[in-house]
Design a protein around this motif. Structure first.
Motif, mmCIF file in Angstrom:
data_model
loop_
_atom_site.group_PDB
_atom_site.id
_atom_site.type_symbol
_atom_site.label_atom_id
_atom_site.label_comp_id
_atom_site.label_asym_id
_atom_site.label_seq_id
_atom_site.Cartn_x
_atom_site.Cartn_y
_atom_site.Cartn_z
ATOM 1 N N UNK A 1 -41.756 -23.519 86.174
ATOM 2 C CA UNK A 1 -42.867 -22.893 85.438
ATOM 3 C C UNK A 1 -44.144 -22.941 86.254
ATOM 4 N N UNK A 2 -44.428 -24.092 86.847
ATOM 5 C CA UNK A 2 -45.696 -24.220 87.576
ATOM 6 C C UNK A 2 -45.710 -23.323 88.811
ATOM 7 N N UNK B 1 -48.025 -20.841 79.280
ATOM 8 C CA UNK B 1 -47.301 -20.898 78.014
ATOM 9 C C UNK B 1 -46.580 -19.583 77.712
ATOM 10 N N UNK B 2 -47.080 -18.480 78.247
ATOM 11 C CA UNK B 2 -46.370 -17.210 78.102
ATOM 12 C C UNK B 2 -45.011 -17.301 78.803
ATOM 13 N N UNK B 3 -45.000 -17.871 80.002
ATOM 14 C CA UNK B 3 -43.738 -18.028 80.723
ATOM 15 C C UNK B 3 -42.796 -18.978 79.985
ATOM 16 N N UNK C 1 -50.695 -31.029 81.841
ATOM 17 C CA UNK C 1 -50.625 -30.167 80.665
ATOM 18 C C UNK C 1 -49.419 -29.231 80.743
ATOM 19 N N UNK C 2 -49.198 -28.622 81.906
ATOM 20 C CA UNK C 2 -48.059 -27.710 82.067
ATOM 21 C C UNK C 2 -46.744 -28.472 81.925
ATOM 22 N N UNK D 1 -51.065 -23.260 74.186
ATOM 23 C CA UNK D 1 -52.246 -23.703 74.928
ATOM 24 C C UNK D 1 -53.460 -22.810 74.691
ATOM 25 N N UNK D 2 -53.277 -21.663 74.059
ATOM 26 C CA UNK D 2 -54.409 -20.776 73.777
ATOM 27 C C UNK D 2 -55.366 -21.365 72.745
ATOM 28 N N UNK D 3 -54.929 -22.413 72.034
ATOM 29 C CA UNK D 3 -55.820 -23.080 71.097
ATOM 30 C C UNK D 3 -57.042 -23.651 71.816
#
Length: 356
Positions: free
Chosen positions: A333-334, A296-298, A24-25, A139-141
């Motif tokens: 990111x990860x 997703x913020x990053x 996902x990331x 991704x907050x959905x």
């Protein structure tokens, strides 16, 4: 199977969620995501780069359903939803708020530099636009959809093990698969509010028949499972490219029929072959939810601050540069998200924000 063995086998949930989150990331941070490429050669590389990690969302819902099945007889509907709101929704609200604050800090900097700053010139329009963006396009959905799916299952809990109920949920999911070709309603998988309930239900059924499932999966040969994975992967790529040529704006939708099958087959492979002990050292149970909330913020706020000075513009890069950038950006990111979540988790005061 003894109770001891069954409990031990439940460890697969942490490992599989961790692997699914990696996919996902990587997808969310991929420079290919949403990019319109012109030649078939470019489209194939883009499609392959995104498809091999496309199983994560459906796998997550199946695993969540399995856990619901595990807790089904321990809590009433009200108790279970209350527990979920406390452990899941509170951290979600916290990070949505942080997301909004960061957007407004960016707007403040723009305003002080006398650049366009809709947050100050059109504040109501801006705040609603940003809330919509966070809830629908990031991704907050997942948490909103997840809570809705859980609520539907628990409202109809007396039909939980009814195969007809499952068939109805399956048809609702397939509606979104067909809709990709007809555009009856918006096609985004993040707005498919009823499209993922089936996979939650499937997890509940998996829990009920877990012994039988274990007996069946152990008999399946390596060549069959990996052959099925390869075939469904190729078909999924073909459907994506076909949708691109049909002019679809959502050719990589998670609820494509081919991707549903690919995700289900991937679930079987992950379950049987990917329960790596090394992953347990990364504390998947305590880390995965925080990674989901923060990554997703990053990507949205901080990644552009790195790419801009390097003059990296996805639309100007060659397809092979984008291919290698996908892995480089994912690692950045990860690793950054994991580190942040790890240190937040060590704080007694703030660890609740990452689900610990």
């Amino acid at each position: 199977m003894t109770t001891k063995n069954t409990v031990k086998n439940y460890d697969f949930i942490d490992t599989m969620r961790f692997i699914a989150m990696i996919g996902i990331v990587m997808e969310h941070s991929s420079p290919f995501l949403g990019l319109k490429l012109n030649t078939l050669h470019e489209q194939i590389i883009q499609t392959v780069s995104l498809q091999f990690i496309k199983f994560g969302t459906i796998v997550f819902f199946i695993l969540a359903g399995f856990l619901i099945g595990d807790k089904f007889n321990q809590y009433t509907t009200k108790q279970y939803l209350g527990r979920r709101l406390n452990t899941t929704f509170k951290p979600w609200i916290f990070w949505v708020t942080i997301f909004m604050v960061l957007f407004y800090i960016d707007q403040g900097v723009r305003y002080l530099k006398h650049s366009d700053a809709l947050g100050f010139t059109h504040p109501l329009e801006y705040i609603f636009d940003r809330i919509h963006f966070i809830i629908v396009q990031t991704s907050f959905w997942f948490i909103i959809n997840f809570m809705l799916c859980i609520t539907i299952l628990l409202v109809f809990r007396k039909y939980m093990y009814n195969l007809m109920f499952g068939a109805i949920l399956g048809l609702l999911s397939l509606f979104y698969s067909v809709n990709l070709y007809y555009d009856w309603i918006p096609t985004g998988h993040t707005t498919a509010l009823l499209g993922f309930v089936f996979y939650l239900w499937l997890g509940v059924i998996l829990h009920k028949y877990f012994d039988q499932y274990n007996e069946w999966i152990t008999k399946q040969p390596f060549w069959l499972l990996f052959g099925a994975t390869l075939i469904t992967f190729i078909i999924s790529c073909a459907e994506t490219i076909n949708l691109i040529h049909l002019g679809s704006n959502d050719s990589g939708n998670t609820l494509r029929f081919s991707n549903i099958i690919f995700s289900l087959v991937s679930f079987l492979v992950l379950y049987k072959y990917c329960n790596f002990e090394a992953i347990e050292k990364l504390k998947p149970r305590s880390m995965t939810f925080g990674i989901h909330l923060l990554h997703h913020i990053l990507i949205i706020i901080f990644l552009p601050m790195i790419l801009r000075p390097l003059k990296i513009v996805y639309a100007n890069e060659s397809v092979w540069n984008l291919f290698f950038l996908q892995f480089a950006i994912f690692i950045l990111i990860y690793a950054s998200t994991y580190t942040i979540v790890y240190y937040i988790g060590r704080s007694k005061k703030w660890k609740w924000t990452v689900g610990q």
